[in-house]
Design a protein around this motif. Structure first.
Motif, PDB file in Angstrom:
ATOM      1  N   SER A  87       0.847  -1.089  -0.088  1.00 10.70           N
ATOM      2  CA  SER A  87       0.150  -0.100   0.120  1.00 10.70           C
ATOM      3  C   SER A  87       0.694   1.191  -0.051  1.00 10.70           C
ATOM      4  O   SER A  87       1.856   1.305   1.037  1.00 10.70           O
ATOM      5  CB  SER A  87      -0.911  -0.024   1.174  1.00 10.70           C
ATOM      6  N   ASP A  88       0.829   2.058  -1.256  1.00  7.84           N
ATOM      7  CA  ASP A  88       1.876   3.217  -1.048  1.00  7.84           C
ATOM      8  C   ASP A  88       0.983   4.301  -0.985  1.00  7.84           C
ATOM      9  O   ASP A  88       1.209   5.386  -1.565  1.00  7.84           O
ATOM     10  CB  ASP A  88       2.325   3.163  -2.662  1.00  7.84           C
ATOM     11  N   SER A  89      -0.035   4.146   0.301  1.00  6.20           N
ATOM     12  CA  SER A  89      -0.974   5.551   0.140  1.00  6.20           C
ATOM     13  C   SER A  89      -0.187   6.538   1.145  1.00  6.20           C
ATOM     14  O   SER A  89      -1.060   7.281   1.448  1.00  6.20           O
ATOM     15  CB  SER A  89      -2.425   4.953   0.929  1.00  6.20           C
ATOM     16  N   GLY A  90       0.547   6.179   1.844  1.00  6.80           N
ATOM     17  CA  GLY A  90       1.507   7.113   2.753  1.00  6.80           C
ATOM     18  C   GLY A  90       0.891   7.353   4.072  1.00  6.80           C
ATOM     19  O   GLY A  90       1.059   8.206   4.987  1.00  6.80           O
ATOM     20  N   LEU A  91       0.195   6.319   4.250  1.00  7.52           N
ATOM     21  CA  LEU A  91      -0.492   6.045   5.797  1.00  7.52           C
ATOM     22  C   LEU A  91       0.717   5.647   6.745  1.00  7.52           C
ATOM     23  O   LEU A  91       1.474   4.685   6.391  1.00  7.52           O
ATOM     24  CB  LEU A  91      -1.649   5.369   5.862  1.00  7.52           C
ATOM     25  N   THR A  92       0.674   6.311   8.099  1.00  6.50           N
ATOM     26  CA  THR A  92       1.708   5.910   8.812  1.00  6.50           C
ATOM     27  C   THR A  92       0.920   5.209  10.244  1.00  6.50           C
ATOM     28  O   THR A  92      -0.162   4.907  10.118  1.00  6.50           O
ATOM     29  CB  THR A  92       2.081   7.070   9.669  1.00  6.50           C
ATOM     30  N   LEU A  93       1.907   4.502  10.825  1.00  4.74           N
ATOM     31  CA  LEU A  93       1.190   3.730  11.949  1.00  4.74           C
ATOM     32  C   LEU A  93       0.278   4.593  12.984  1.00  4.74           C
ATOM     33  O   LEU A  93      -0.746   3.908  13.284  1.00  4.74           O
ATOM     34  CB  LEU A  93       2.052   2.916  12.707  1.00  4.74           C
ATOM     35  N   LYS A  94       0.635   5.857  12.934  1.00  4.80           N
ATOM     36  CA  LYS A  94      -0.351   6.461  13.797  1.00  4.80           C
ATOM     37  C   LYS A  94      -1.584   6.682  13.201  1.00  4.80           C
ATOM     38  O   LYS A  94      -2.382   7.062  13.933  1.00  4.80           O
ATOM     39  CB  LYS A  94       0.539   7.952  13.944  1.00  4.80           C
TER      40      LYS A  94
END
Length: 91
Positions: free
Chosen positions: A21-28
Motif C-alpha cells: 500500500s503506497d498510500s502514505g499512511l503511518t502507523l499513527k
C-alpha cells in the motif's frame, strides 16, 4: 601470460521492495485514537517510573556518602591524619 577475465552476467539493479500500500499512511494514522492515547499514557508512565528509579538511586548514594562521612568524623585516626598540621592558627 595474461589472465583471462571472466565475464559477469549483468543483472538489472535491485529495487528496494515497496510496500504494497503506497498510500502514505503511518502507523499513527492506522491506530485508533483510543489505542494511541493508551500508548502515550503508557510511555509517560514508563518515563516517570524510570525517573523515579534514578532519583531513588541518587538518594541512596547520597545517604551512603553521608553515613560514611559521619563514620569518618568519629574516627580519631582519620581526623588526625587529615587535619591541618598548622595548629598555630587555632590559638
Amino acid at each position: 601470460m595474461g589472465k583471462k577475465q571472466k565475464k559477469m552476467a549483468s543483472s538489472p539493479p535491485r529495487q528496494a521492495s515497496k510496500p504494497e500500500s503506497d498510500s502514505g499512511l503511518t502507523l499513527k494514522d492506522l491506530l485508533s485514537s483510543d489505542v494511541l492515547s493508551k500508548l502515550k499514557l503508557q510511555a509517560d508512565e514508563m518515563k516517570q517510573a524510570d525517573a523515579d528509579k534514578k532519583e531513588e538511586l541518587r538518594k541512596q548514594e547520597e545517604d551512603k556518602k553521608r553515613a560514611e562521612q559521619k563514620r569518618l568524623e568519629n574516627d580519631f585516626s582519620y581526623l588526625l591524619d587529615n587535619s591541618d598540621p598548622n595548629w598555630s592558627k587555632h590559638k
